[in-house]
Design an enzyme around this catalytic site. Sequence first.
Site, PDB file in Angstrom:
ATOM      1  CE  LYS A 253      20.348  79.709  -4.411  1.00  0.00           C
ATOM      2  NZ  LYS A 253      19.706  80.597  -5.414  1.00  0.00           N
ATOM      3  CG  ASP A 258      17.187  77.107  -8.758  1.00  0.00           C
ATOM      4  OD1 ASP A 258      16.064  76.574  -8.644  1.00  0.00           O
ATOM      5  OD2 ASP A 258      17.363  78.349  -8.761  1.00  0.00           O
ATOM      6  CE  LYS A 265      16.449  78.557 -11.997  1.00  0.00           C
ATOM      7  NZ  LYS A 265      16.271  80.027 -12.045  1.00  0.00           N
ATOM      8  CG  ASP A 276      21.326  78.334  -7.482  1.00  0.00           C
ATOM      9  OD1 ASP A 276      21.821  79.476  -7.432  1.00  0.00           O
ATOM     10  OD2 ASP A 276      20.116  78.095  -7.282  1.00  0.00           O
ATOM     11  CG  ASP A 335      13.371  79.788 -10.174  1.00  0.00           C
ATOM     12  OD1 ASP A 335      14.338  79.204  -9.642  1.00  0.00           O
ATOM     13  OD2 ASP A 335      13.416  80.308 -11.303  1.00  0.00           O
ATOM     14  CD  GLU A 337      16.368  78.391  -5.470  1.00  0.00           C
ATOM     15  OE1 GLU A 337      15.500  78.991  -6.127  1.00  0.00           O
ATOM     16  OE2 GLU A 337      17.583  78.489  -5.692  1.00  0.00           O
ATOM     17  NE  ARG A 339      14.090  85.441  -2.992  1.00  0.00           N
ATOM     18  CZ  ARG A 339      13.763  86.395  -3.845  1.00  0.00           C
ATOM     19  NH1 ARG A 339      12.792  87.261  -3.547  1.00  0.00           N
ATOM     20  NH2 ARG A 339      14.400  86.502  -5.003  1.00  0.00           N
TER      21      ARG A 339
END
Length: 486
Positions: A253, A258, A265, A276, A335, A337, A339
């Site tokens: 990933k 993020d 967030k 991230d 959020d 994201e 996956r």
Amino acid sequence: MLITVQNGTGLHAPTDLAVLVTCEESPLPTEVAELLEATDHRGRFKQTTLLYPRGTLAPRRLLLLGLGKLATVTPDGLRQVAALAVQQARELQVATCTLSLQAHLTLPPAVVGQALAEGLELGAYRYQRYKTGLSSEQTFTVEGVTLYTSADAAALHVGVTTGQTVARATCFARDLANGPPNSITPAALGQAAQELGQRTGLRVTVLEPPQLVEQGFGGILAVGQGSANPPRFIVLEYGQPAADQPTLCLVGKGVTFDTGGISIKSADKMDEMKMDMSGAAAVLGTMQAVAELGLPLHVVGLVCAAENMPSATAYRPGDIITTLSGKTVEVLNTDAEGRIVLADGLFYAQRYKPQAIIDLATLTGAIVVALGPHATGLMSTDQALADQLIRAGETTGERVWQMPLWNEYREAMESDIADLKNASGRYGGALTAAGFLAAFVGDYPWCHLDIAGTAWVERSLKPYQPWGATGVGVRLLVELLRSYGQ
Ligand code: BES
Ligand code: MN
Ligand code: ZN
């Protein structure tokens, strides 16, 4: 750092600093006990006693450094002690020192050498790229360490070489994850991969948005569409598919920042979401080590790189996107994201018909709640592969803890109007995330590593691990790959 290995005690070699590793069974070698007053030194784990021999011994300074009880010495103990040694040397502004390990350990010399080299290299790591005007004291680096051993020096040195390779790859991953998000963009990850290819001979392909559109990377494009820093999909390939060379795919990933997107967030600690992309960093670091070690495998690294921003062009809650697999995903929370980008990367991995797919992702806050910073979460469709990773976790100290991947967690991700939804309730959040990913790996043996809790530490937990990015996954995966199939 130049690390050399010699037989002997090192006590007769003139040096600014000799580090003598001690143990509880015999805290002081007679040679030292006769000459110096160090009666408080017990050899306890991480105990340090600094002595000035004033000409009675060849070294100018002698640091007694405890390893604890000999019977319970682990590679991780050695790693920590080596890190303390290099940090002491730096503190004392000593450019080259010796490190003497005379204890008769039951561990094989190559394991000892690897652990010591990892401890030295990882313990010396600092992220100073953006500090200007540092004094020479602040940037002082230890240039060389001579290891003195009573064991087989050649065998120890083999381990040292491996350890240095793995540790440097870990530091490469740390640099990427510590890097600020205005510098470490998806394009910059692509650039880092290209440079890695030039350094090591890895074959590297970086797909840019027009190619992503053409090939149908709907997940990566959706997550990246709100950002001025367009997404990338990066392929790094080492070795060839062959009967005696199993194919393994590593998927990372690479969300370079993020914000949460439209499901934004809170401001608190949002800056940490620059990490991230730690899964991507681990994949790049591992590929570097694999190439440098020349492992007899076919390894494909895949990086899903995008920045998750809220904007007029961002994807929204309610959107339905078509991923590379053709499966549709209803976005309920922008959020979730990670996956979505991984869906494309995992599906892409299937084209190699691999023996194993392993993904690394800072995927959920839920895994942080469950395991804290002490273990990476593991969810798997293949117990043999999972067991190998668990074992690699024990040898490297990068522990992994398996969690269930029952059908209920997959069913939780079914959508009323699309094939899948990207978020369900809070409960079992790390497991439903894995349940979502499972839809994209086909029948290939697969392990998912949720490194959200282990990729970044707010404070140093071990001497070889300073605050910030840990580079977690590199040592774990290299260990798995080195022992793969055995
Ligand atoms: N990158 C975060 C997960 C994360 C949390 C990483 C803390 C490192 C530290 C991920 O993209 C995320 O936001 N996950 C959400 C998913 C939820 C919206 C279903 C989460 O865990 O809250
Ligand atoms: Mn997120
Ligand atoms: Zn994320």
